[in-house]
Design a protein around this motif. Sequence first.
Motif, PDB file in Angstrom:
ATOM      1  N   LYS A   1       0.822  -1.214   0.000  1.00  0.00           N
ATOM      2  CA  LYS A   1       0.000   0.000   0.000  1.00  0.00           C
ATOM      3  C   LYS A   1       0.856   1.263   0.000  1.00  0.00           C
ATOM      4  N   VAL A   2       1.983   1.224   0.704  1.00  0.00           N
ATOM      5  CA  VAL A   2       2.863   2.396   0.708  1.00  0.00           C
ATOM      6  C   VAL A   2       3.535   2.562  -0.655  1.00  0.00           C
ATOM      7  N   LYS A   3       3.869   1.444  -1.306  1.00  0.00           N
ATOM      8  CA  LYS A   3       4.392   1.525  -2.673  1.00  0.00           C
ATOM      9  C   LYS A   3       3.388   2.236  -3.581  1.00  0.00           C
ATOM     10  N   GLU A   4       2.125   1.856  -3.424  1.00  0.00           N
ATOM     11  CA  GLU A   4       1.073   2.466  -4.236  1.00  0.00           C
ATOM     12  C   GLU A   4       0.966   3.964  -3.947  1.00  0.00           C
ATOM     13  N   LEU A   5       1.087   4.316  -2.675  1.00  0.00           N
ATOM     14  CA  LEU A   5       1.050   5.723  -2.267  1.00  0.00           C
ATOM     15  C   LEU A   5       2.205   6.499  -2.905  1.00  0.00           C
ATOM     16  N   VAL A   6       3.408   5.959  -2.796  1.00  0.00           N
ATOM     17  CA  VAL A   6       4.591   6.626  -3.346  1.00  0.00           C
ATOM     18  C   VAL A   6       4.487   6.722  -4.867  1.00  0.00           C
ATOM     19  N   ARG A   7       4.006   5.654  -5.487  1.00  0.00           N
ATOM     20  CA  ARG A   7       3.839   5.662  -6.950  1.00  0.00           C
ATOM     21  C   ARG A   7       2.897   6.785  -7.376  1.00  0.00           C
ATOM     22  N   HIS A   8       1.803   6.935  -6.656  1.00  0.00           N
ATOM     23  CA  HIS A   8       0.834   7.984  -6.976  1.00  0.00           C
ATOM     24  C   HIS A   8       1.484   9.364  -6.866  1.00  0.00           C
ATOM     25  N   SER A   9       2.309   9.552  -5.831  1.00  0.00           N
ATOM     26  CA  SER A   9       3.003  10.832  -5.648  1.00  0.00           C
ATOM     27  C   SER A   9       3.979  11.103  -6.787  1.00  0.00           C
ATOM     28  N   PHE A  10       4.684  10.068  -7.216  1.00  0.00           N
ATOM     29  CA  PHE A  10       5.645  10.236  -8.304  1.00  0.00           C
ATOM     30  C   PHE A  10       4.947  10.545  -9.625  1.00  0.00           C
ATOM     31  N   LEU A  11       3.813   9.924  -9.855  1.00  0.00           N
ATOM     32  CA  LEU A  11       3.061  10.223 -11.079  1.00  0.00           C
ATOM     33  C   LEU A  11       2.605  11.678 -11.075  1.00  0.00           C
TER      34      LEU A  11
END
Length: 710
Positions: A469-479
């Motif tokens: 879930k944190v990976k998904e959070l970080v990915r969203h921020s990077f996008l």
Amino acid sequence: MLERFAETKKFLLNFTNELVNSEHIDRYIIDNSSLLQEIVRLEKGEFKIALVAPFSAGKSTFINAIIGKDLLSMDIRAETSVITKITYSNDIKIEVTYFQNDHVEVIETDEQGNPLTYESCKEILKKITTVRDATNEERIKQVVVYCPLDICKDNVEIVDTPGLFSRHEKHEAITNNIIPQVNAVIFMIDPDSVGEEHFTEKIRNYVKSAKNSSLEEDGRHIFFVINKIDMFDAEDIAKARHELEEVLSGIIMKPNIHEVSAYFGMKGKQLLTKDIDISEVQKDRKIRIPDPLDPEYTIAGRLITKENAMDIINFSKIKELEKSLGEYLQSKNQYLITDVISSIRNVLSDTINKLKFEIKEIQKTITEDKTVYIEKIDKLREEIESIKKVTLQNINSLITKRIHGGISEQSLEDEIYDEIEGQLYDVVKDIERELFKKWSREKPGIDRYNAEEVVKSIILEAEDDLVLKVKELVRHSFLMIQKIISTLISDIQDQLNTVTEKLEEAEVKNLGMKMERIGNLNVDSLVGSTMNKIEREFSNIIVSIAKDCQEKVQEAYNSSISMVKKAGFWNWIKGLFGAADYEEKFDIYRFKQELDVLIDDLTDTMKNQLMESDIAIANPIVDMSKEIVDEMKSEVSTIITNVVKIKENVLVNLKNEMDKNEDEKMASISKKQQKISKVNEMRNRFEERLIQLTEEALDNELQNKTPVNQ
């Protein structure tokens, strides 16, 4: 697999070398372009592929098929237990990195002191990378195999990972350390495994993690391979494919699924390269292929000849996978090719335009007053410097306003912190629900004998869920960052377009004509390189944050058991039995109540620690954003400065021409005209070769479409 990319890369490197050494090309233009930096990036461009598969899916055979060599042991008793990387070298050698002090051992010879061969290399790998030696995974961090493999020539690295259902530490190493660092991930599937419940849950978690470990849209970097099509009926393969699509539904919209026979692919390639004799294939009872003359029938044994090597390869469908994989990898690094092509074109056109402009101006100076003309040149140089200064100020102001914010705009830093804080709240609620759901599911079946295993399992699952879930959070921020920076680059280009117009106005005002298009005020090359930097930084930060999340779970666990009666969690569980050694009756109700308290404490502690982690997660992302923006600002400044340098160099050359007499000026004009002719020849040759490369790629694609694999 990367033939087209490799051929184009080779041509561009050779042509750039020709440009640098040509007496007809203005070296000042080359030095003040981005060509040489882009060539370095092109030479360093990497292609990393990780292979993930359950035990006995034929992973080693598949890698052997890709590289066309019998390098990794295909013995089912030799399951991979150590991360193994295969990369290019002129000589065969093995590099072993140990956990203890990161000690590195290089093996270049066999036990007799002879240089390694593929055969002796295989025997060594069997000893140090497989489960045959139970201590390997405890001692050895990774193994790198260097071989003169054509497929690895252009910085291709193939990563073989431990089995898909390995113990937790290996699982963590694959999902959190390896997958974020590669360009493409291949999940290999055994047709028998797809419908199994345990497999379904595991593969979904792996794929989710792989998807969130990359900024690639909809998991385009993930490939799925159903192996052993030579051993299963077409109906079984079709069923496995359908079940796999069902497993992946909701995760990847259009999964890239291939059906292959790794064994046939390996044998076909070995036969083609004469690594094995035809008799070995003829004696192999596994090999039976459609008759090329009448596909309704099959041929085997002595009916197979050396000429059937490609038929065996085509039947394996390994080439179709390689083509798909190659196209994806080439598309990821295509910006490296495009940037170099664009810069070469700019150097050629700038050289020609500069020469043409100088010829026209020299012709004017024959009749124009020298003093007046020099005054015009000096005035234009002053105006160009002034335009440069104002432009840099405007662009710096634009970047500062967007990144650091203004009176009415939020800064990028604040956006990142707000985004992560908001999403982290949702992550915490999700984790709380998942922990409760898992505990509620396991609690009815818990007893004194399985308690340790059950609670450990819940903690490990919580760790996996949190990391995902944190990976998904970080990915969203990077996008989000990608989108903001992409818009910023577009705004910078608008500014530069305005600057181009101002420079042309100054040239017309002072010299009566424009300086043609000399120098390139274009930031197209920034797009590919900047987005690539963001992707690389995302990979690094994902690895770091995943590790931090695991530590948070461990801290929560440690905090939750710190108040138990005896040191050590499992001692505490044993203590819950009371006088278990001398009392026959066990109070299971009290036991479960005590475990309820533990799980609640664990959940609360994890929630509190996560909510305090927003800054720890956001800080590296903010720092990365600032660093990339600073680099971008520097590159834009370099682009503007280089264009101004080139224009000023033209004007300095013209001032020098004023000191020549008429005959010398006419000789200079003639020499420049000859240079224009030579550079035009180079430009035509360059464009013709690019067209040839495109046509050759299309021809190769048509040739690969044979009736067998269509």
